[in-house]
Write an enzyme that holds these catalytic residues in place. Structure first.
Site, PDB file in Angstrom:
ATOM      1  N   ALA A 306      62.669  22.596-101.346  1.00  0.00           N
ATOM      2  CA  ALA A 306      63.160  21.334-100.800  1.00  0.00           C
ATOM      3  C   ALA A 306      64.078  21.606 -99.616  1.00  0.00           C
ATOM      4  O   ALA A 306      64.836  22.576 -99.601  1.00  0.00           O
ATOM      5  CB  ALA A 306      63.917  20.542-101.872  1.00  0.00           C
ATOM      6  N   CYS A 307      64.000  20.748 -98.624  1.00  0.00           N
ATOM      7  CA  CYS A 307      64.919  20.745 -97.484  1.00  0.00           C
ATOM      8  C   CYS A 307      64.976  22.122 -96.827  1.00  0.00           C
ATOM      9  O   CYS A 307      63.958  22.681 -96.478  1.00  0.00           O
ATOM     10  CB  CYS A 307      66.286  20.264 -97.944  1.00  0.00           C
ATOM     11  SG  CYS A 307      66.239  18.697 -98.814  1.00  0.00           S
ATOM     12  N   SER A 308      66.170  22.688 -96.658  1.00  0.00           N
ATOM     13  CA  SER A 308      66.259  23.990 -95.991  1.00  0.00           C
ATOM     14  C   SER A 308      65.654  25.101 -96.836  1.00  0.00           C
ATOM     15  O   SER A 308      65.254  26.139 -96.301  1.00  0.00           O
ATOM     16  CB  SER A 308      67.712  24.326 -95.653  1.00  0.00           C
ATOM     17  OG  SER A 308      68.507  24.343 -96.816  1.00  0.00           O
TER      18      SER A 308
END
Length: 570
Positions: A306-308
């Site tokens: 998820a995300c970074s």
């Protein structure tokens, strides 16, 4: 291991739970970080008004429009009304009391006049977006609901409690000045403890290095799929967003569905780790994959980030594709901004000047503090993340909400200076999706060469990682990619367990490269994407076999019980 250097407002009568839930869509999340200072906003306002007075006719026209609106308010003929769903003005007194009704309409009228200055100015592109944002900050801050005398619900509570709500509000404000640097507290931090009521899925640490701990979870079924799932959390938040609490836990969902599940718990860097960069995290992820393969006796794993964390995962997948190492069978990219061309609220303030300033700041400190990032994102969504807590904590004198996701959001970590700088460069230059523009572990990467099956998840109301950017990434990467659009925002899309009657998601198997065309032809499905994802994973997780009797292996025996030790470091 060797650390490599990279080359590159709540309504007065709303329940506290509703206050917390309303804030989830605008929470701080990982991604590129720039410093958003009050000076930036003031400079934008000065520029706007400076441009507005040069053609005086523009100011005169807006003044005339405001005068007409105010006259209609005074005569009771105004039809100005807040946007549907604006929780700040849901108290009945805003409509039934003539004074409050006029106050509301006056506030909306002058806000509309300022908005007219922006729209009719000669500002263009990002400059106009910055002006819209600056004006919204000003009008939101001066909303009558943010003052005791201007908030009918707060005044009623003063009377009902005999003034005790005022005392409670003062106490809350003094506490926040002391422990929260003047920001209204979003959550009761004493209500939760990781390992007690958060991150409690049974498991154990089976590997540790200086960058991360690898946790293996105990199986919950007699049979498990032979290929393991490895979860890659964002570096700027602690890993237990994937195991937030029973009923909301992705880990719980996976092990309950018969999947062997592992997760990385990143260590919280200090200034001593200022040189940790994308190579550092990619190398640690590669090491985790090796351990999972050894424990499960399988050549491949499935990766989900998820995300970074997903950005790190994508970078490593590019390296594996270039070096022809088929270690990953399938991958999931959750709310991940791999393609930064899509417009976003934060992107309007990303300029060479702000990027340079942000890099200097973190380089000087060695790290970017999570609390600093939290303040930036709070002011990107002030009605959700500042003013509703201002009203709840100070005007109503209520304690902060008790809400698990908000606790996780405030249990912040840091970004090392090098990684922060790299993330800014990736975002500003859109480096990940440009072949050869970014180098990982000594390898220039081309994500179009990543051939494993991929599952992309985005949220239609996500203001942090706009869904069109995620859609573009799904089209830019090689292999067979499935794009799923949730009906929620950023965190609500991620934490989307079965059972929510409001949940739905959109699918479309057409090959169009136009996101609007894709959405127009998409089919809505009631329920959570988790169920759809689970079926997708089963087809890519091999055969079923008896669940392991013990965690780890002879080479990697179990150590501390989950959630491990790194999650407790501050």
């Amino acid at each position: 291991m060797t650390t490599r250097k990279a080359r590159n407002a709540a309504p007065p009568e709303v329940a506290v739970g509703d206050i917390a839930i309303g804030a989830v869509a605008g929470k701080r999340v990982p991604g590129p970080r720039v410093e958003l200072h009050g000076g930036d906003v003031l400079a934008t306002l000065r520029d706007l008004f400076g441009r507005a007075v040069k053609p005086p006719v523009l100011v005169l026209e807006q003044e005339a429009a405001l005068a007409r609106d105010l006259i209609s308010v005074l005569t009771g003929s105004s039809q100005i009304a807040p946007e549907p769903g604006d929780k700040r003005f849901q108290d009945a007194a805003w409509q039934s009391n003539p004074v409050y009704h006029a106050l509301l309409q006056w506030h909306l009228a002058w806000g509309r006049a300022l908005g007219g200055l922006v729209e009719r100015s000669d500002l263009e592109g990002a400059g106009k977006e910055r002006a819209r944002f600056a004006v919204s900050l000003l009008t939101d801050a001066l909303a009558p609901s943010n003052a005791l005398i201007g908030n009918p619900g707060a005044l009623k509570k003063v009377v009902d409690t005999g003034g005790k709500s005022v005392i409670g509000g003062i106490r809350n404000m003094l506490r926040d000045l002391y422990v929260n640097q003047g920001m209204p507290a979003q959550v009761d931090m004493k209500a939760f403890e990781v390992g007690r009521n958060l991150g409690i899925s049974p498991g154990a640490v089976v590997f540790r290095n200086e960058v991360m701990e690898l946790i293996q979870y105990a199986p919950a079924t007699a049979q498990v799929y032979e290929r393991a799932q490895l979860l890659v959390p964002p570096q700027v938040n602690k890993f237990y967003v994937f195991d937030i609490s029973p009923g909301k836990s992705i880990v719980e969902f996976l092990v309950g569905s018969g999947f062997q599940t592992f997760i990385i718990s990143w260590r919280n860097p200090t200034p001593a780790q200022r040189d940790w960069g994308m190579d550092t995290y990619a190398e640690a992820l590669l090491e985790a994959i090796s351990v999972v393969r050894q424990i499960t006796a399988m050549k491949e794993v499935n990766l989900h980030g998820a995300c970074s964390g997903a950005m790190t995962m994508a970078a490593l997948l590019g390296h594996l594709a270039e070096t022809r190492q088929p270690l990953v069978k399938a991958a999931t990219m959750m709310v991940a901004l791999l393609d930064s061309r899509a417009e976003s609220q934060l992107g309007t303030f990303v300029t060479p000047t702000t990027i340079a300033a942000a890099k200097r700041w973190s380089k000087r400190k060695g790290v970017l503090e999570g609390k600093d990032m939290g303040r930036i994102f709070a002011w990107m969504r002030p009605n959700d993340l500042v003013w509703n807590y201002w009203v709840n904590n100070y005007l109503l004198g209520n304690p902060p909400p008790v809400f698990d996701i908000l606790y996780w959001n405030n249990d912040s970590t840091r970004l090392s200076a090098r990684f922060h700088a790299e993330m800014l460069d990736i975002f500003a230059g859109n480096l990940l999706v440009q072949p050869g523009a970014f180098t990982v572990l000594g390898t220039p990467i081309d994500l179009s060469k990543v051939r494993c099956d991929k599952y992309f998840v985005s949220g239609i109301t996500d203001h942090i990682t706009p869904w069109k950017g995620v859609f573009n990434a799904a089209r830019a990467l090689g292999g067979k990619n499935e794009f799923i659009l949730s009906s929620s925002g950023h965190i609500q899309s991620l934490i989307n367990p079965p059972g929510n009657p409001k949940s739905k998601f959109f699918t479309n198997s057409s090959a169009t490269d136009d996101p609007e065309e894709w959405l127009a032809g998409a089919v809505p499905t009631a329920g959570t994407w988790w169920s759809h994802w689970g079926e997708w994973l089963k087809k890519r997780s091999g055969k079923q076999r008896a669940a392991p009797a013990a965690l780890g292996s002879r080479k990697h025996p179990p150590r501390e019980a989950a959630p491990g030790t790194y999650v407790h470091e501050h």
